[in-house]
Design a protein around this motif. Structure first.
Motif, PDB file in Angstrom:
ATOM      1  N   ALA A   1      -5.684  -8.009   1.154  1.00 49.79           N
ATOM      2  CA  ALA A   1      -4.335  -8.483   1.452  1.00 49.79           C
ATOM      3  C   ALA A   1      -3.522  -7.417   2.174  1.00 49.79           C
ATOM      4  O   ALA A   1      -2.778  -7.712   3.122  1.00 49.79           O
ATOM      5  N   THR A   2      -3.659  -6.168   1.736  1.00 47.42           N
ATOM      6  CA  THR A   2      -2.931  -5.071   2.371  1.00 47.42           C
ATOM      7  C   THR A   2      -3.365  -4.901   3.821  1.00 47.42           C
ATOM      8  O   THR A   2      -2.533  -4.781   4.723  1.00 47.42           O
ATOM      9  N   ALA A   3      -4.677  -4.884   4.037  1.00 44.15           N
ATOM     10  CA  ALA A   3      -5.195  -4.703   5.390  1.00 44.15           C
ATOM     11  C   ALA A   3      -4.778  -5.849   6.303  1.00 44.15           C
ATOM     12  O   ALA A   3      -4.349  -5.638   7.446  1.00 44.15           O
ATOM     13  N   ALA A   4      -4.874  -7.083   5.818  1.00 47.27           N
ATOM     14  CA  ALA A   4      -4.509  -8.238   6.638  1.00 47.27           C
ATOM     15  C   ALA A   4      -3.022  -8.227   6.973  1.00 47.27           C
ATOM     16  O   ALA A   4      -2.636  -8.542   8.111  1.00 47.27           O
ATOM     17  N   SER A   5      -2.184  -7.860   6.004  1.00 49.21           N
ATOM     18  CA  SER A   5      -0.745  -7.794   6.252  1.00 49.21           C
ATOM     19  C   SER A   5      -0.415  -6.754   7.317  1.00 49.21           C
ATOM     20  O   SER A   5       0.417  -6.990   8.197  1.00 49.21           O
ATOM     21  N   PHE A   6      -1.085  -5.616   7.239  1.00 50.45           N
ATOM     22  CA  PHE A   6      -0.830  -4.555   8.219  1.00 50.45           C
ATOM     23  C   PHE A   6      -1.288  -4.982   9.607  1.00 50.45           C
ATOM     24  O   PHE A   6      -0.562  -4.802  10.598  1.00 50.45           O
ATOM     25  N   ILE A   7      -2.488  -5.538   9.707  1.00 54.03           N
ATOM     26  CA  ILE A   7      -2.987  -5.993  11.008  1.00 54.03           C
ATOM     27  C   ILE A   7      -2.079  -7.081  11.579  1.00 54.03           C
ATOM     28  O   ILE A   7      -1.727  -7.062  12.769  1.00 54.03           O
ATOM     29  N   GLY A   8      -1.678  -8.023  10.731  1.00 55.15           N
ATOM     30  CA  GLY A   8      -0.782  -9.077  11.183  1.00 55.15           C
ATOM     31  C   GLY A   8       0.540  -8.523  11.684  1.00 55.15           C
ATOM     32  O   GLY A   8       1.063  -8.959  12.714  1.00 55.15           O
ATOM     33  N   HIS A   9       1.097  -7.571  10.956  1.00 53.97           N
ATOM     34  CA  HIS A   9       2.349  -6.932  11.362  1.00 53.97           C
ATOM     35  C   HIS A   9       2.201  -6.289  12.737  1.00 53.97           C
ATOM     36  O   HIS A   9       3.085  -6.416  13.605  1.00 53.97           O
ATOM     37  N   LYS A  10       1.097  -5.597  12.965  1.00 51.75           N
ATOM     38  CA  LYS A  10       0.892  -4.924  14.242  1.00 51.75           C
ATOM     39  C   LYS A  10       0.706  -5.930  15.376  1.00 51.75           C
ATOM     40  O   LYS A  10       1.180  -5.714  16.502  1.00 51.75           O
ATOM     41  N   LEU A  11       0.014  -7.023  15.114  1.00 51.16           N
ATOM     42  CA  LEU A  11      -0.154  -8.043  16.152  1.00 51.16           C
ATOM     43  C   LEU A  11       1.193  -8.658  16.533  1.00 51.16           C
ATOM     44  O   LEU A  11       1.481  -8.875  17.717  1.00 51.16           O
TER      45      LEU A  11
ATOM     46  N   GLY B   1       0.828  -1.191   0.000  1.00 54.68           N
ATOM     47  CA  GLY B   1       0.000   0.000   0.000  1.00 54.68           C
ATOM     48  C   GLY B   1       0.867   1.247   0.000  1.00 54.68           C
ATOM     49  O   GLY B   1       2.044   1.202   0.332  1.00 54.68           O
ATOM     50  N   ARG B   2       0.295   2.339  -0.362  1.00 54.78           N
ATOM     51  CA  ARG B   2       0.994   3.615  -0.390  1.00 54.78           C
ATOM     52  C   ARG B   2       0.542   4.433   0.805  1.00 54.78           C
ATOM     53  O   ARG B   2      -0.643   4.643   1.031  1.00 54.78           O
ATOM     54  N   VAL B   3       1.498   4.902   1.631  1.00 51.73           N
ATOM     55  CA  VAL B   3       1.156   5.717   2.785  1.00 51.73           C
ATOM     56  C   VAL B   3       0.863   7.133   2.318  1.00 51.73           C
ATOM     57  O   VAL B   3       1.669   7.744   1.620  1.00 51.73           O
ATOM     58  N   ARG B   4      -0.279   7.620   2.697  1.00 50.50           N
ATOM     59  CA  ARG B   4      -0.710   8.955   2.284  1.00 50.50           C
ATOM     60  C   ARG B   4      -0.882   9.789   3.540  1.00 50.50           C
ATOM     61  O   ARG B   4      -1.815   9.586   4.307  1.00 50.50           O
ATOM     62  N   THR B   5       0.024  10.698   3.823  1.00 57.64           N
ATOM     63  CA  THR B   5      -0.049  11.488   5.040  1.00 57.64           C
ATOM     64  C   THR B   5      -1.097  12.581   4.884  1.00 57.64           C
ATOM     65  O   THR B   5      -1.420  13.026   3.784  1.00 57.64           O
ATOM     66  N   LEU B   6      -1.597  13.024   6.027  1.00 55.36           N
ATOM     67  CA  LEU B   6      -2.572  14.105   6.048  1.00 55.36           C
ATOM     68  C   LEU B   6      -2.027  15.241   6.890  1.00 55.36           C
ATOM     69  O   LEU B   6      -1.169  15.040   7.752  1.00 55.36           O
TER      70      LEU B   6
END
Length: 249
Positions: free
Chosen positions: A35-45, A10-15
Motif C-alpha cells: 500500500a505504501t509503495a503504490a501510494s507513493f508511485i501514484g502520487h508521483k504519477l 511510511g517513515r522517511v529515513r535519510t541517508l
C-alpha cells in the motif's frame, strides 16, 4: 530531500550523502509495504502533470506484483498519457508464467484503462535475442520518467547480475544478458538507462534482501559486485525486515 505525500504510511529515513548518493528511503511495516509503495508511485504519477506522455518502465519478480495490484486501485492516475516499458524480460513467450510482461498484465495492465498500443513489451522470445534487444533499444525513449526496479538477494537489479558484462556498457541501452537461474536468457536495460531516468524507485521487502540492500547502499561498494548500487540515488521503498543490516540512525 524530496518530501513524500502526507498520505503515505511510511517513515522517511535519510541517508548520509556518501551512502545514499542523493536518494532516500521510505521504510514501512511489512504488512503496509504494498500500500505504501503504490501510494507513493501514484502520487508521483499524478505529480507529472507537465509531462505530455509519461514513460514508465516496470520490473518483474515476487515483490512488485502486490504493489501493482494496489497501484491499479489508485484513483485518478493519468493512464491515458502513460506508455509502459519494461526493465528486463526472460526469453519466454508472453503467456509463460516466468514472463515479466504476464505479471504486469495480470496484476496491473488488465485492471486499468490503458490501451494495448501504450504497452511496449520486450520480445525476448524472438529467435535472435540480440536483434530483439536492438529493437527495444530503438523503442525506448531517450529518458524514462519513472523506472521501477527490484533487488535480488545477490544484489542484481533488472537482469544486471554481478559480473555481467552489460554493467560496463555506456552506449547501448538494451542488451542480452545471462542469469544464474532459469530461464537464463534475458534482455535487460543497461546502466545508462538507470542513470538517466527522471525518477528511480527501488522496491524491496523481506529479511532475505537485507544483505543486498546493505551492499547496495554502503559506501565503497561497486556495481560490478552489487548492480543495484546503480540505483542508489533513487527512492528506496523498504519494509523493516529489509533494512535489518543497515546502520542505525
Amino acid at each position: 530531500m524530496p518530501e513524500p505525500d502526507a498520505r503515505i504510511a511510511g517513515r522517511v529515513r535519510t541517508l548520509s550523502p556518501t551512502m545514499a548518493g542523493g536518494g532516500y528511503q521510505i521504510v514501512t511495516r511489512p504488512e503496509s509495504f504494498a500500500a505504501t509503495a503504490a501510494s507513493f508511485i501514484g502520487h508521483k504519477l499524478r505529480a507529472m502533470s507537465e509531462v505530455e506522455t509519461i514513460s514508465v518502465a516496470l520490473s518483474g519478480g515476487s515483490t512488485p506484483g502486490p504493489v501493482y495490484e494496489r497501484l491499479a486501485m489508485e484513483p485518478e492516475l493519468p493512464w491515458s498519457r502513460t506508455r509502459i516499458f519494461f526493465a528486463d524480460e526472460r526469453a519466454v513467450p508472453p503467456d509463460d508464467p516466468a514472463s515479466n510482461y504476464l505479471l504486469a498484465a495480470d496484476t496491473l495492465l488488465s485492471r486499468v484503462p490503458i490501451e494495448a498500443d501504450q504497452v511496449h513489451r520486450m520480445e525476448a522470445e524472438r529467435p535472435d535475442i540480440h536483434e530483439a534487444a536492438t529493437a527495444y533499444d530503438r523503442l525506448l525513449p531517450s529518458r524514462l520518467d519513472l523506472l521501477i526496479l527490484g533487488i535480488g538477494e545477490d544484489g542484481h537489479t533488472a537482469s544486471l547480475f554481478p559480473g555481467e558484462s552489460a554493467l560496463s556498457e555506456r552506449t547501448r541501452r538494451v542488451l542480452p544478458a545471462l542469469a544464474p537461474s532459469e530461464p537464463s536468457q534475458r534482455i535487460t536495460i543497461t546502466p545508462p538507462v538507470i542513470q538517466l531516468a527522471r525518477l528511480v524507485i527501488v522496491l524491496a521487502s523481506g529479511s532475505s534482501k537485507a544483505r543486498a540492500i546493505r551492499n547496495a547502499l554502503a559506501e565503497g561498494a561497486h556495481p560490478s559486485r552489487c548492480p543495484a548500487r546503480l540505483a542508489r540515488r533513487g527512492v528506496w521503498i523498504l519494509d523493516r525486515d529489509a533494512i535489518a543490516q543497515l546502520p542505525r540512525r
